[in-house]
Design a protein around this motif. Sequence first.
Motif: not given
Length: 496
Positions: A113-128
């Motif tokens: 699942v994680f081999e090609d996954a990405n974290n696109y979010m750049k705002d850690g507060v919004l991610l939380r």
Amino acid sequence: MANISNFVKRIRDIMRNDAGINGDAQRIEQMSWMLFLKVYDTKEADWEFAEEDYKSIIPDNCKWSSWAHEEKAGDGMTGDTLLDFVNNTLFPTLKKLEVTPETPVKKAIVKTVFEDANNYMKDGVLLRQVLCVIDELDLGDYEESHAFGDIYESILKELQSAGSSGEFYTPRAVTEFMAERIAPKLGETVADFACGTGGFLTSWLKQLEDKTNSAEDVLKYSSSIYGIEKKPFPYTLCITNMLLHGIDVPRIYHDNSLQYDVLNYTDDDRFDVILMNLPYGGNEKSDIKSHFPSDLASSETADLFMSVIMYRLKKNGRAAVIIPDGFLFGTDNAKVAIKKKLLTEFNLHTVIRMPSSVFAPYTSITTNILFFNRPKEQGTADNPATKETWFYRLDMPEGYKHFSKTKPMKIEHFEEARIWWENRHEIEEDGFPKAKKYTNKELTDLGYNIDLCGYPHEEEEILAPKDLIARYEEKRASLNAEIDSVLADITRILGE
């Protein structure tokens, strides 16, 4: 339960404020790996309870309950600290998990699942904030988990309008109708060799749910599915979908079904039932075509998948597959060879013609459902397995000009076809056939152009450029094949 109903809206509203998320496709992809970890964390709690020596493949610091869960509001990582952990600890760790051929499937899927996954979010507060919304789900509660299964379905449905991602989603009305007509039985296995988000597999499971009355039945239910998906994003969605449907060991593989020699398949590689929407519109390279007998080695993806299906269906097996119009009317050499094999060695008993907008807005290419089975004794040219084939045209429902995101196809739109299926008879409307039976000889005499019971009064189609080019190439290939056939006949006559 109250928060579940607006789950998708809450996440969408938060993500819209993040500069790293560009459009619906990325939003759903971002959501998919987080949902997977949340669902997997719930499953692991069950496995730890049931298996005394269970050991997670995920290091403790990367488990959802360790970094994403908050014991009380405000005590979890956030801001740059959270972003740093996700980007520099979580993802590198899960991408590099040690997996061997002996690793159980339910553990190996984490790395895949994680081999090609990405974290696109750049705002850690919004991610939380997104993590908190997802963490509110109590997937250990049966009712809430079941309700979320429906919400997850709505997430998948949004793929239809998320650019090219729509190719991975087949409308549930279609998958349900096909699974219903196939009539699954406990103990049978079903395969989808381009399974996308798992729509056909979940429709299969839905048909079996009411038949599971014992522990043995549950085991047959959970071991009945098999899927292959080439692209990582829908693969992740499919794995999560299967976990949500109670499949603890989802036999879903991140692979390309076309890269194996079809002549090497044995009985162990075959299935009782195959349910699929064949990928189409793509052209395969020569190294892919080399895995098929020369007469079946088409460059069109859908044609190659038809061959895979024929080689991987068990004797007495049943198949229901979606295929574009180009397969029906195509008379180039490969398409003719594939249709000849289908009508000779298999029993193509029913073709359902569907309206053009079923897959809108992803594509306006008209599609069809082929229902066929593989008899115990293989048919021959002198004694073909297909004796007769019924064609049935499914018209647009009253009050609809086209299907759309706001007016999608519904299962009740198949009701007329369901009634006809049980009491087959020929139907003519305005001088054109709506339902008609053709013999094997009639289909053969047509040169295997089986574009029959079509839409005589349909308005001129306005296709997207990509679809228009694909349609033109199919028509040109068919025309070239017909010209070559005529020239060959003339040359033979002149030679005589």
